[in-house]
Write a protein that holds these residues in place. Structure first.
Motif, PDB file in Angstrom:
ATOM      1  N   LEU A 223       0.853  -1.178   0.000  1.00 13.86           N
ATOM      2  CA  LEU A 223       0.000   0.000   0.000  1.00 13.86           C
ATOM      3  C   LEU A 223       0.891   1.230   0.000  1.00 13.86           C
ATOM      4  N   PRO A 224       1.106   1.876  -1.162  1.00 16.86           N
ATOM      5  CA  PRO A 224       1.960   3.074  -1.196  1.00 16.86           C
ATOM      6  C   PRO A 224       1.318   4.206  -0.400  1.00 16.86           C
ATOM      7  N   ASP A 225       2.160   5.060   0.184  1.00 19.33           N
ATOM      8  CA  ASP A 225       1.653   6.125   1.051  1.00 19.33           C
ATOM      9  C   ASP A 225       0.953   7.227   0.265  1.00 19.33           C
ATOM     10  N   PHE A 226       1.552   7.657  -0.844  1.00 17.64           N
ATOM     11  CA  PHE A 226       0.972   8.743  -1.633  1.00 17.64           C
ATOM     12  C   PHE A 226       1.077   8.434  -3.126  1.00 17.64           C
ATOM     13  N   TRP A 227       0.168   9.034  -3.869  1.00 19.69           N
ATOM     14  CA  TRP A 227       0.295   9.150  -5.314  1.00 19.69           C
ATOM     15  C   TRP A 227       0.250  10.634  -5.634  1.00 19.69           C
ATOM     16  N   LEU A 228       1.253  11.116  -6.396  1.00 13.32           N
ATOM     17  CA  LEU A 228       1.303  12.515  -6.814  1.00 13.32           C
ATOM     18  C   LEU A 228       0.931  12.562  -8.295  1.00 13.32           C
ATOM     19  N   PRO A 229      -0.335  12.841  -8.620  1.00 17.41           N
ATOM     20  CA  PRO A 229      -0.761  12.759 -10.026  1.00 17.41           C
ATOM     21  C   PRO A 229      -0.060  13.753 -10.941  1.00 17.41           C
ATOM     22  N   GLY A 230       0.220  14.957 -10.444  1.00 20.25           N
ATOM     23  CA  GLY A 230       0.903  15.928 -11.285  1.00 20.25           C
ATOM     24  C   GLY A 230       2.343  15.560 -11.563  1.00 20.25           C
ATOM     25  N   GLU A 231       2.992  14.915 -10.592  1.00 23.20           N
ATOM     26  CA  GLU A 231       4.390  14.503 -10.754  1.00 23.20           C
ATOM     27  C   GLU A 231       4.513  13.098 -11.319  1.00 23.20           C
ATOM     28  N   LYS A 232       3.395  12.364 -11.371  1.00 21.70           N
ATOM     29  CA  LYS A 232       3.361  10.978 -11.868  1.00 21.70           C
ATOM     30  C   LYS A 232       4.318  10.087 -11.086  1.00 21.70           C
ATOM     31  N   LEU A 233       4.251  10.212  -9.755  1.00 21.65           N
ATOM     32  CA  LEU A 233       5.154   9.449  -8.894  1.00 21.65           C
ATOM     33  C   LEU A 233       4.405   8.862  -7.708  1.00 21.65           C
ATOM     34  N   TRP A 234       4.762   7.629  -7.368  1.00 23.03           N
ATOM     35  CA  TRP A 234       4.354   7.032  -6.106  1.00 23.03           C
ATOM     36  C   TRP A 234       5.338   7.480  -5.026  1.00 23.03           C
ATOM     37  N   VAL A 235       4.880   7.498  -3.774  1.00 20.32           N
ATOM     38  CA  VAL A 235       5.716   7.976  -2.676  1.00 20.32           C
ATOM     39  C   VAL A 235       5.645   7.010  -1.497  1.00 20.32           C
ATOM     40  N   GLU A 236       6.797   6.694  -0.948  1.00 21.59           N
ATOM     41  CA  GLU A 236       6.915   5.917   0.287  1.00 21.59           C
ATOM     42  C   GLU A 236       7.535   6.814   1.346  1.00 21.59           C
TER      43      GLU A 236
ATOM     44  N   CYS B 122       9.339  10.142 -17.669  1.00 19.80           N
ATOM     45  CA  CYS B 122      10.655   9.627 -18.062  1.00 19.80           C
ATOM     46  C   CYS B 122      11.670  10.761 -18.087  1.00 19.80           C
ATOM     47  N   GLU B 123      12.873  10.461 -17.634  1.00 24.53           N
ATOM     48  CA  GLU B 123      13.994  11.402 -17.649  1.00 24.53           C
ATOM     49  C   GLU B 123      15.205  10.670 -18.207  1.00 24.53           C
ATOM     50  N   ASN B 124      15.694  11.121 -19.361  1.00 25.66           N
ATOM     51  CA  ASN B 124      16.894  10.542 -19.981  1.00 25.66           C
ATOM     52  C   ASN B 124      16.778   9.031 -20.162  1.00 25.66           C
ATOM     53  N   GLY B 125      15.582   8.573 -20.531  1.00 21.97           N
ATOM     54  CA  GLY B 125      15.392   7.156 -20.787  1.00 21.97           C
ATOM     55  C   GLY B 125      15.062   6.329 -19.567  1.00 21.97           C
ATOM     56  N   TYR B 126      14.996   6.930 -18.386  1.00 21.72           N
ATOM     57  CA  TYR B 126      14.635   6.246 -17.142  1.00 21.72           C
ATOM     58  C   TYR B 126      13.171   6.549 -16.818  1.00 21.72           C
ATOM     59  N   GLU B 127      12.418   5.531 -16.461  1.00 19.78           N
ATOM     60  CA  GLU B 127      11.047   5.756 -15.997  1.00 19.78           C
ATOM     61  C   GLU B 127      11.062   5.962 -14.487  1.00 19.78           C
ATOM     62  N   ALA B 128      10.720   7.167 -14.049  1.00 21.62           N
ATOM     63  CA  ALA B 128      10.679   7.479 -12.616  1.00 21.62           C
ATOM     64  C   ALA B 128       9.504   6.743 -11.983  1.00 21.62           C
ATOM     65  N   ARG B 129       9.771   6.019 -10.883  1.00 24.35           N
ATOM     66  CA  ARG B 129       8.746   5.134 -10.337  1.00 24.35           C
ATOM     67  C   ARG B 129       8.346   5.455  -8.896  1.00 24.35           C
ATOM     68  N   LEU B 130       9.316   5.604  -8.007  1.00 17.20           N
ATOM     69  CA  LEU B 130       8.984   5.658  -6.584  1.00 17.20           C
ATOM     70  C   LEU B 130       9.917   6.620  -5.860  1.00 17.20           C
TER      71      LEU B 130
ATOM     72  N   HIS C 265      16.292  13.691  -2.054  1.00 15.16           N
ATOM     73  CA  HIS C 265      15.556  12.494  -1.655  1.00 15.16           C
ATOM     74  C   HIS C 265      15.805  11.385  -2.672  1.00 15.16           C
ATOM     75  N   THR C 266      15.700  10.155  -2.216  1.00 13.49           N
ATOM     76  CA  THR C 266      15.990   9.023  -3.090  1.00 13.49           C
ATOM     77  C   THR C 266      14.839   8.745  -4.050  1.00 13.49           C
ATOM     78  N   LEU C 267      15.207   8.452  -5.284  1.00 15.05           N
ATOM     79  CA  LEU C 267      14.254   8.129  -6.347  1.00 15.05           C
ATOM     80  C   LEU C 267      14.601   6.765  -6.932  1.00 15.05           C
ATOM     81  N   LEU C 268      13.611   5.873  -7.014  1.00 13.05           N
ATOM     82  CA  LEU C 268      13.796   4.610  -7.720  1.00 13.05           C
ATOM     83  C   LEU C 268      13.253   4.746  -9.133  1.00 13.05           C
ATOM     84  N   SER C 269      14.082   4.395 -10.106  1.00 10.39           N
ATOM     85  CA  SER C 269      13.707   4.455 -11.514  1.00 10.39           C
ATOM     86  C   SER C 269      13.970   3.118 -12.179  1.00 10.39           C
ATOM     87  N   PHE C 270      13.390   2.935 -13.354  1.00  4.31           N
ATOM     88  CA  PHE C 270      13.521   1.670 -14.079  1.00  4.31           C
ATOM     89  C   PHE C 270      13.993   1.955 -15.493  1.00  4.31           C
ATOM     90  N   ARG C 271      14.959   1.148 -15.944  1.00  2.00           N
ATOM     91  CA  ARG C 271      15.467   1.311 -17.307  1.00  2.00           C
ATOM     92  C   ARG C 271      16.067  -0.003 -17.792  1.00  2.00           C
TER      93      ARG C 271
END
Length: 216
Positions: free
Chosen positions: A53-66, A97-105, A133-139
């Motif tokens: 259960l993620p703590d937040f969803w930021l719709p404008g930033e398109k990011l989940w938050v823990e 996406c930033e520089n080919g990385y999908e920002a996730r969490l 702050h730490t960001l998890l991305s996928f590529r």
């Protein structure tokens, strides 16, 4: 003996911890739209799926938050599962996406202090130091640990960082001391502009009081 977080009411929500409520105050001060615990998901590969259960969803930033108060409270395996698109948290129709990385969490820890910077030659206000702050991305099948910082113009992301897992997934536990060392409250970023809004948002979140029905 475990220490129990204090449930806190704010903006019509019952937060599981006061730290989560303080981050909601921060988002409101910044004008960032947020949804608190919008939905739970089963994440992970077949045979290893776990509820999250993620703590937040930021719709404008398109990011989940823990949100966690300390690094040792983080369930690293669960977060890696959540950050992997094909068996983790759902992606928006147009991922960020930033520089080919999908920002996730985005991982947020205790509310940090910002520092006022003074020009060494002018003696005048020259900006602020603020946390990264730490960001998890996928590529390309891998999960990366990068960083993110808030500015009045929005959330700036630097997804490039060390690989912390692949989509097997194999978690690189042996590198956690260096690759994962800035999960909570890590580092400092020098803001070259006079970002009063961000400074005010961190201050408002730190100073928010929720006792006896007070408005933060």
């Amino acid at each position: 003996m475990s220490i129990r977080a204090i449930e806190t009411s704010y903006a019509g929500h019952r937060f599981r911890s006061r730290l989560e409520a303080r981050w909601a105050v921060f988002f409101d001060t910044m004008g960032i739209q947020w949804e608190y615990e919008p939905q739970g998901y089963a994440v992970g590969p077949d045979g290893e799926r776990r509820p999250y259960l993620p703590d937040f969803w930021l719709p404008g930033e398109k990011l989940w938050v823990e949100v966690k108060g300390a690094e040792d409270q983080l369930d690293v395996e669960l977060l890696v599962y959540a950050a992997t698109p094909h068996f983790g948290l759902p992606s928006p129709s147009v991922p960020r996406c930033e520089n080919g990385y999908e920002a996730r969490l985005l991982i947020l820890g205790p509310i940090s202090h910002t520092g006022r910077l003074i020009g060494p030659t002018t003696g005048e206000h020259a900006g602020y130091s603020q946390p990264a702050h730490t960001l998890l991305s996928f590529r390309k099948g891998d999960v990366f640990s990068g960083s993110a910082s808030f500015f009045s113009s929005g959330l700036d992301l630097w997804p490039q960082g060390g690989i912390v897992a692949n989509d097997a997934p194999r978690i690189h536990w042996e590198t956690r001391g260096s690759e994962w060392g800035n999960w909570v409250n890590g580092g400092g970023l020098i803001s070259e502009n006079r970002d009063e809004m961000v400074h005010a948002a961190y201050r408002a979140a730190r100073s928010a009081r929720f006792e006896h029905g007070e408005t933060p």
